[in-house]
Scaffold this active site. Structure first.
Site, PDB file in Angstrom:
ATOM      1  N   HIS A  11       0.768  -1.127  -0.028  1.00  0.00           N
ATOM      2  CA  HIS A  11      -0.141   0.175  -0.145  1.00  0.00           C
ATOM      3  C   HIS A  11       1.046   1.223   0.022  1.00  0.00           C
ATOM      4  CE1 HIS A  11      -4.187  -1.482   1.100  1.00  0.00           C
ATOM      5  NE2 HIS A  11      -3.415  -2.551   1.019  1.00  0.00           N
ATOM      6  N   GLU A  67       2.824  -0.530   3.932  1.00  0.00           N
ATOM      7  CA  GLU A  67       2.825   0.721   3.519  1.00  0.00           C
ATOM      8  C   GLU A  67       4.240   1.491   3.006  1.00  0.00           C
ATOM      9  OE1 GLU A  67      -0.218   2.469   3.387  1.00  0.00           O
ATOM     10  OE2 GLU A  67      -1.440   0.783   4.609  1.00  0.00           O
ATOM     11  N   HIS A 127     -23.537 -46.752 -28.507  1.00  0.00           N
ATOM     12  CA  HIS A 127     -24.955 -46.555 -28.837  1.00  0.00           C
ATOM     13  C   HIS A 127     -25.521 -46.453 -27.294  1.00  0.00           C
ATOM     14  CE1 HIS A 127     -24.488 -49.327 -32.717  1.00  0.00           C
ATOM     15  NE2 HIS A 127     -24.672 -48.027 -32.879  1.00  0.00           N
ATOM     16  N   GLU A 159     -26.921 -49.204 -25.235  1.00  0.00           N
ATOM     17  CA  GLU A 159     -26.210 -50.493 -25.075  1.00  0.00           C
ATOM     18  C   GLU A 159     -25.449 -50.522 -23.623  1.00  0.00           C
ATOM     19  OE1 GLU A 159     -24.547 -51.736 -28.736  1.00  0.00           O
ATOM     20  OE2 GLU A 159     -26.567 -51.332 -29.838  1.00  0.00           O
ATOM     21  N   HIS A 192     -20.112 -53.045 -27.049  1.00  0.00           N
ATOM     22  CA  HIS A 192     -21.726 -53.138 -27.605  1.00  0.00           C
ATOM     23  C   HIS A 192     -22.384 -54.066 -26.799  1.00  0.00           C
ATOM     24  CE1 HIS A 192     -21.441 -50.277 -31.411  1.00  0.00           C
ATOM     25  NE2 HIS A 192     -20.306 -50.415 -30.925  1.00  0.00           N
ATOM     26  N   GLU A 245     -19.775 -57.587 -28.495  1.00  0.00           N
ATOM     27  CA  GLU A 245     -21.057 -57.431 -28.196  1.00  0.00           C
ATOM     28  C   GLU A 245     -21.140 -58.532 -26.677  1.00  0.00           C
ATOM     29  OE1 GLU A 245     -23.578 -56.137 -29.807  1.00  0.00           O
ATOM     30  OE2 GLU A 245     -22.316 -55.533 -31.615  1.00  0.00           O
TER      31      GLU A 245
END
Length: 1120
Positions: free
Chosen positions: A5, A98, A308, A311, A415, A506
Site C-alpha cells: 500500500h 505501507e 450406442h 447398450e 456393444h 457384443e
C-alpha cells in the site's frame, strides 16, 4: 503473502479489527502474533526509512511506529480487510506494507523507492522457507491426501493440505507437536518436532484408513533422521472384486470417475477428449504407473463403451474395471504387471446423451441408440468403400482427434445386443453380407479368440437362442461383414487410419438389463477384459533410431513382408506391431535414411524386441546422392538441431505450451488501443522489440509492424524471418487479437522460459496485427457473416489488390496494400502466415486458378503443420457449410478463386511461401470466445516459429571465400530464392529429397541434392562457385585463342585497306573535287548502286558510324 500500500511507511500485521471495533489503540492479537511480528520486522528492518519508525509524512509528521511495525487494529480499525481474510480462510499469512507517504509519487521517484524496498522484498520472500513442510499420503496405495488438517499443539490455527497432499506451516524456531487429521483415517501426531532458524523442517505423514483399529490415533516421536511418520504395518492388501453394481447416469458416472481419479492419483488420471452434442464431457480414465504421459516403449490400450446409448453393459463393466484395477494395483501381480507395462485408456461412455434417454429393461429397442442429433455414431466415420454423407458428429470428431493424438495399439469397442467378438472389415465394396478379409485377418482372429475363450457362454457360439435361434458364431467370433454390413464403422477407421487394431465386442443379448443382473455380467467378462489387454504384448516392438546420434526417428514405416498393412513409429521412434507367432521379414524405412531389413521370430507367448538402426543417405560433392545434412555441422549447430528436434517430437510443443501459461484478459481492441498496446510492448521490452510504421491507411491510421528479436534493429540475414499478418479483412478481427496476444506471450516469457528465449534469439519475428484498420473500425462484434468492415474505406477488398505487374493493375494500389507490398518486396522472409476468419481450415497458394501449382508439396505441407497442431482443424470438419476438408487443408483457389491475393504476391514476388489460416466459422465472434480461440491456436502459432527453422539453408561463395549476393537458388527446377547479404539463403521444403541449383553470372552452375526432415532444423550447406570456363559451350582457352587470332587478322586487314585507299586518294584529288561540286547529281545513283550490290549492303552494314558524310561519299565514289 504481502499486500503493498501507500500513505505512510510501516508494516502492519493482523488483526486489522476487533470485536469491539474500537477505532484506535486496541491491540487485536492473533494466535500467531509472534510469528506475524517476526514477518513484519523482517521487512521493516531491511527498509532504511521504515526501520526508524518515523516516516515523517507531511500529513502526519508526528506519527511514529516502534521498529516500523504495528498491529493493524491498534493503528486503526479496518473491518473487511484482505490480510485478515487470508489468515482466517486460507492457508496464507499476510501482512500489509505501507511503502511511501505519497500514494502516487512522480515517476522520477520510482528508482529511489525500488532501492528502498529491494532488500526488504527479498528478505520477506525468504521467510516462506521457515517452519515445517511435507506431504500427507494414504498408507495402502501411496496416493496423496488433500484437505488434511495440520494442527500444531498450543496454536489454535490449523491449515490444510493442498491438491497433492502438500502443506507448509510457518513457525518460529522451537519444539512442537504436529498432528495430521483426516476424515476416514487414523490421526497421527509427531511429538518433539524441532524447527530451526532459516530452514523448514521436513515432516511427512502416512495415514491409514479407519478399520477395526483403535480410533484414538497414533503418536510417534520425532527424530531428525526420520522425516516420514508411518502407522504400524498393515495387513497385505488382498485382491477384491467390485461390490457396488448399479446403473450410473451421467452425473453419477462423473462423480465415480472423479472419486477414483482423486483417490488413486499415482495410477489414475481423468481427462476429457471433448463434448457430446449436448455438451456432456466425453470422459476417459487412464490407468498406468505414469498415467499423464506416454512413456516410449510402453504401448497404449483403449476400451470404449456405450457408443450406442441404449447398450449399457459395457459402460458398467468399464466402471467396474476401473474400480478393480485401482483397488488391486500393488497387491495383485497380474493387475500390477498390466498397469506397470501398459497405458490403459478407458472411455465408459462415447454417447452420454443417448444413454440419458435410454430405458432400463430395453432388450432390442432403439431409444437412445443414436446421439442427440439422431445419428448412429457407428455409421459416422469415414469409410473405405462408401461415402458417408451424414455430417460428422461432435462425438465422432472428438474420438478421431483423440486417436490421432495417441499411439494406440489395441482397442475394443463394447456393444450389446448379441454375444460375439466382431473383427474387421465391417463392410465391403459390394455392400454384400460376405467375408471381408483385411490384411491382418490372422491377428484379429487371435485377439478376438483371446477374449471369447475367457467368456464360456460367448465361446459356445450360440449367444441368443431365445432371440436369434439360427445365429451361430464359431468360437464366439465373426468377421464383421460376414455377419452384416456396417459402413462408417469405428473399428475399420481405426485400422485404416491409425496404428490401432480394434474389435467390436457384443457383451450380451439384452441391451439395457436390469441392475440386479450386472454382477453376472462382471463374472462372465472380467477375466476376458484382462486377457484382452494382455494381447497388446504380442508380436514385435522396438525402436527405430538414427545410428549416428541414437535419437528416435518418428513416422518411420514398419512393413511386414506379405502383409499389406504398414504401421508407423511414434514421436520418440517407438513402435508396436501385433503379429501371430511365426517368422517375418520386417523393413524399417524413413525419409532420408537407408532402409533396414530384419528377420524376426514372434514367440508363442510374449513379444519379440526388434530395434532398427538407420543410417542417413549421404552424397559426394558433385551431388550424386542425397546429402547428409549434418556432415558440416559444428557443435553449436548440433545443439540447435537437438533443440528443434525436441520441439518437433514427442510432447515438446505441448510441454512448451503447458509451461508458458499466462493469464490474459481478452477483449477486442480498436485502433487507438491497439497502437497503445504495441507501444507498451516496446516500452516494457525495449531490448527485443522494435515498432515500425509501414505506411498509413486511407483514413491515415498507421499500418504497424512489430519486430521481435534479440537484435530487432540489426539485420541478421543468417536468421530466418517469419511474417505474421492479421486483419486484412476488418470484419474478421480474431487474427488481430491472436497476434497481439502472441506478441505479449513471447515478450513476457523471454528470459523466463528458455525455449521461448531461444526461439526469439534465433528468429526474426515480424507481426502486422492489422493491415485494414479503417475497416476494423466499422465492423461490429457478434456479426458472424456481416461484410461491414471487410473492405477498406475505398470499398476495396485488400486481398484482391496485390498485383506485381503493372499490366494486371487497373487502378493504383490502395495505400494499405502498397505498404504491405513494399515490406514483402524487401524479401528476406522465409515464411508468412496470415490469419483470417469465416471457416476453420488452412489454405495454401494459389488463390488464382493456376494449374499445376509450383512447389505445391511444400506449400501444402506448411498448411498441414499448422492444421495438425490445432485441436480441431486437422479433423477437417469446417463446420461452416463447406463439408469435410481432408486434414483441414485446402488449396486456396478451391475455396474461393480470385486474383490479387496477398499470399500469391508473397510467393511470386517476395519469394516467400504464405499460408492463410481461417480461425473459425464466425467472422467476429463474441469476445468471450477469444480465450478459447487463443488456446486452440497458440500451439499452432508456436509450431510456425519452429517450422521456419527447417528446410534448407546455406551460404553461396566463390573459391576465395567471398560471399556472392544475389545468386539465384532454384529449388526442384522451379521455385527461386536469392542470396542475401553474406551470401545467405534459406528456403522451406517439404520432407524428402530435393534438388538445388545455384546460378550466378560469371560462375559455373552448381547442383546438390539434399534431404529435408520433418523434425530437424535446416543444416547449413556451403555452395562454392568456380569461375565459368566455358563460353558458348566451348572451353574458355579455345575461345580466347580464337578471338585473339581473329583480332590480329582484322587489324592486319584494316592496315592494308588504309594503305591502298591513301594511295588512290593522292591520285584522284581532282576527280574528288569534281564529284563534290556535283554531289546532288550523284546521290541517287550512289543509292541505286548500293541497293543493287550485296557487297555495298555489307559495307554499309558494318560502316563505322563515326565517319563523316564526306568520307562515306568518298568511299562510294571511289567504288564507282
Amino acid at each position: 503473502l504481502r499486500n503493498l500500500h501507500g500513505g505512510t511507511v510501516v508494516a502492519s500485521y493482523p488483526f486489522d479489527d476487533s470485536a469491539s471495533h474500537v477505532m484506535q489503540g486496541y491491540y487485536s492479537r492473533s494466535v500467531d502474533d509472534n510469528l506475524f511480528k517476526h514477518l513484519a520486522l523482517t521487512y521493516a528492518k531491511n527498509h532504511p526509512v521504515m526501520r526508524t519508525g518515523e516516516p515523517k509524512c507531511p500529513d502526519t509528521p508526528d506519527e511514529t511506529f516502534e521498529d516500523g511495525i504495528v498491529n493493524g487494529a491498534k493503528w486503526y480499525d479496518v473491518p473487511g480487510g484482505m490480510q485478515d481474510y487470508n489468515y482466517l480462510n486460507g492457508n496464507c499469512l499476510e501482512i500489509t506494507m505501507e511503502l511511501s507517504c505519497c500514494k502516487f509519487p512522480p515517476a522520477s521517484e520510482l528508482k529511489k523507492e525500488w532501492d528502498y524496498n529491494r532488500e526488504s522484498l527479498i528478505a520477506y520472500l525468504e521467510q516462506v522457507h521457515i517452519g515445517v513442510r511435507g506431504y500427507v499420503k494414504e498408507a495402502t496405495n501411496g496416493t496423496a491426501l488433500p484437505d488434511v488438517r495440520i494442527m500444531v499443539a498450543g496454536i489454535n490455527h490449523n491449515l490444510t493440505t493442498a491438491q497433492f497432499g502438500d502443506y507448509y506451516r510457518l513457525l518460529l524456531p522451537g519444539t512442537y507437536n504436529v498432528s495430521a487429521i483426516a476424515t476416514g483415517y487414523m490421526s497421527m501426531t509427531v511429538v518433539g518436532v524441532q524447527v530451526v532458524e532459516g530452514k523448514a523442517t521436513e515432516l511427512n505423514f502416512t495415514l491409514a484408513p479407519l478399520g477395526n483399529e483403535p480410533t484414538g490415533g497414533i503418536t510417534v516421536p520425532f527424530t531428525p533422521t526420520t522425516t516420514e511418520a508411518r502407522p504400524p504395518a498393515q495387513p497385505e492388501h488382498q485382491p477384491i472384486q467390485p461390490q457396488d453394481f448399479r446403473h450410473h447416469h451421467y452425473n453419477d458416472m462423473e462423480l465415480f470417475l472423479r472419486r477414483y481419479s482423486n483417490g488413486f492419483r499415482s495410477i489414475a488420471h481423468l481427462y476429457s477428449i471433448g463434448k457430446s452434442a449436448e455438451d456432456r464431457e466425453l470422459y476417459v480414465m487412464v490407468i498406468s504407473d505414469n498415467p499423464t504421459v506416454h512413456e516410449p516403449g510402453e504401448p497404449e490400450f483403449k476400451y470404449i463403451a456405450n457408443m450406442h446409448g441404449n447398450e449399457v453393459v459395457g459402460r458398467e463393466l468399464l466402471l467396474n474395471l476401473i474400480e478393480y484395477l485401482c483397488h488391486n494395483y500393488g497387491s495383485d501381480p497380474e493387475v500390477t504387471q498390466l498397469v506397470n507395462t501398459t497405458r490403459i485408456h478407458i472411455m465408459p461412455s462415447m454417447n452420454p446423451d443417448g444413454y440419458e434417454i435410454a430405458r432400463e429393461g430395453d432388450v432390442r429397442g432403439y431409444t437412445g441408440r443414436n446421439n442427440s442429433n439422431n445419428f448412429d455414431l457407428n455409421r459416422n466415420f469415414p469409410d473405405q468403400f462408401t461415402t458417408i454423407t451424414e455430417p460428422r458428429q461432435p462425438e465422432t470428431i472428438a474420438v478421431m482427434n483423440w486417436l490421432k493424438s495417441n499411439p494406440f495399439v489395441l482397442s475394443a469397442n463394447l456393444h450389446g445386443g448379441s454375444l460375439v467378438v466382431n473383427y474387421p472389415y465391417d463392410d465391403d465394396k459390394q455392400g454384400r453380407t460376405e467375408y471381408s478379409k483385411c490384411p491382418d485377418d490372422k491377428v484379429f482372429k487371435q485377439v478376438a479368440r483371446a477374449y471369447s475363450q475367457e467368456n464360456a457362454l460367448m465361446h459356445k457360439g450360440h449367444p441368443c437362442e431365445d432371440l436369434y435361434q439360427s445365429e451361430f458364431f464359431e468360437d464366439g467370433i465373426t468377421n464383421g461383414a460376414n455377419w452384416y454390413n456396417v459402413p462408417g464403422g469405428m473399428q475399420d477407421w481405426n485400422y485404416l487410419n491409425t496404428n490401432c487394431f480394434e474389435v467390436t465386442i457384443e457383451l450380451g443379448c439384452v441391451k439395457y438389463p436390469k441392475a440386479q443382473h450386472l454382477p453376472l455380467y462382471w463374472d462372465q467378462n472380467h477375466r476376458a477384459l484382462l486377457q484382452y489387454i494382455h494381447q497388446i504384448h504380442r508380436g514385435v516392438k522396438g525402436m527405430v533410431i538414427d545410428i549416428k546420434d541414437g535419437t528416435g526417428i518418428p513416422n518411420a514405416t514398419i512393413t511386414v513382408e506379405e502383409i499389406d498393412h504398414q504401421i508407423t513409429t511414434h514421436l520418440a521412434g517407438d513402435y508396436w506391431r501385433l503379429l501371430v507367432p511365426g517368422t517375418y521379414h520386417l523393413t524399417a524405412s524413413a525419409q532420408g535414411y537407408n532402409s533396414v531389413k530384419i528377420y524376426a521370430t514372434v514367440p508363442e507367448e510374449g513379444v519379440e524386441l526388434v530395434d532398427f538402426r538407420l543410417t542417413r543417405m549421404r552424397s559426394d560433392p558433385n551431388g550424386q546422392a542425397p546429402m547428409d545434412p549434418r556432415a558440416t555441422q559444428d557443435p553449436a549447430e548440433e545443439v540447435f538441431q537437438s533443440f528443434i528436434k525436441d520441439l518437433s517430437l514427442g510432447q515438446g510443443l505441448e510441454q512448451l505450451v503447458q509451461s508458458t501459461v499466462t493469464e490474459s484478459s481478452f477483449r477486442y481492441r480498436r485502433y487507438k488501443e491497439l497502437s497503445e498496446f504495441l507501444r507498451g510492448l516496446t516500452f516494457n521490452f525495449p531490448k527485443i522489440t522494435s515498432l515500425h510504421s509501414l505506411g498509413q491507411s486511407v483514413e491515415y491510421r498507421t499500418i504497424w509492424a512489430l519486430e521481435i528479436s534479440n537484435k530487432p534493429d540489426e539485420p541478421e540475414t543468417a536468421e530466418p524471418k517469419i511474417r505474421l499478418v492479421g486483419g486484412i479483412h476488418g470484419n474478421a478481427p480474431v487474427g488481430t487479437e491472436l497476434l497481439l496476444e502472441f506478441a505479449a506471450f513471447l515478450c513476457i516469457n523471454y528470459g523466463k522460459n528458455p525455449t521461448i528465449t531461444r526461439l526469439i534469439n534465433e528468429t526474426r519475428i515480424v507481426i502486422l496485427p492489422s493491415i485494414n484498420p479503417d475497416g476494423r473500425e466499422l465492423a461490429r462484434e457478434k456479426q458472424c457473416t456481416s461484410t461491414v468492415g471487410m473492405t477498406n474505406t475505398h470499398g476495396k477488398d485488400l486481398d484482391t489488390d496485390f498485383f506485381g505487374n503493372a499490366s494486371q493493375r487497373v487502378v493504383e494500389a490502395q495505400p494499405e496494400t502498397r505498404a504491405v507490398m513494399d515490406l514483402i518486396l524487401e524479401r528476406g522472409f522465409t515464411l508468412s502466415v496470415a490469419l483470417d476468419g469465416g471457416s476453420l481450415l488452412a489454405t495454401y497458394p494459389y488463390d488464382k486458378p493456376v494449374q499445376p501449382v509450383e512447389n505445391e508439396e511444400t506449400l501444402k505441407y506448411l498448411a498441414n503443420v499448422y492444421a495438425r497442431n490445432h485441436p480441431k482443424m486437422h479433423l477437417g470438419d469446417t463446420g461452416c457449410s463447406m463439408g469435410n476438408i481432408p486434414d483441414g487443408v485446402l488449396r486456396a483457389a478451391e475455396r474461393q478463386s480470385h486474383m490479387g491475393s496477398m499470399k500469391d504476391f508473397s510467393v511470386d514476388f517476395g519469394h516467400c511461401p504464405e499460408i492463410t489460416v481461417y480461425t473459425g466459422c464466425c467472422l467476429f465472434p463474441p469476445a468471450v470466445q477469444l480465450a478459447t480461440l487463443w488456446a486452440e491456436n497458440r500451439k499452432a502459432l508456436l509450431s510456425m516459429l519452429v517450422e521456419v527453422h527447417k528446410g534448407v539453408r546455406g551460404v553461396v561463395k566463390d573459391k576465395s571465400g567471398k560471399p556472392i549476393v544475389g545468386a539465384m537458388i532454384v529449388l526442384n527446377g522451379g521455385v527461386r530464392v536469392f542470396t542475401a547479404e553474406g551470401g545467405y539463403f534459406h528456403a522451406l521444403l517439404a520432407p524428402g529429397n530435393h534438388n538445388i541449383e545455384a546460378v550466378a553470372d560469371g560462375y559455373q552452375q552448381q547442383r546438390q541434392e539434399v534431404v529435408v526432415s520433418s523434425y530437424e532444423a535446416a543444416s547449413s550447406i556451403i555452395i562454392e562457385f568456380d569461375m565459368d570456363n566455358r563460353i558458348f559451350g566451348l572451353p574458355r582457352e579455345f575461345v580466347v585463342a580464337t578471338a585473339a587470332a581473329s583480332m590480329t587478322a582484322l587489324v592486319v586487314t584494316a592496315c592494308i585497306i588504309w594503305c591502298v585507299c591513301s594511295a588512290k586518294s593522292n591520285q584522284q584529288k581532282d576527280g574528288f573535287h569534281r564529284l563534290r561540286q556535283h554531289r546532288d547529281d550523284y546521290e541517287d545513283e550512289i543509292r541505286l548502286t548500293s541497293m543493287g550490290s550485296k557487297k555495298s549492303l555489307l559495307s554499309n552494314e558494318f560502316q563505322d558510324e563515326s565517319e563523316s558524310d564526306e568520307d562515306a561519299l568518298y568511299t562510294n565514289a571511289d567504288k564507282l
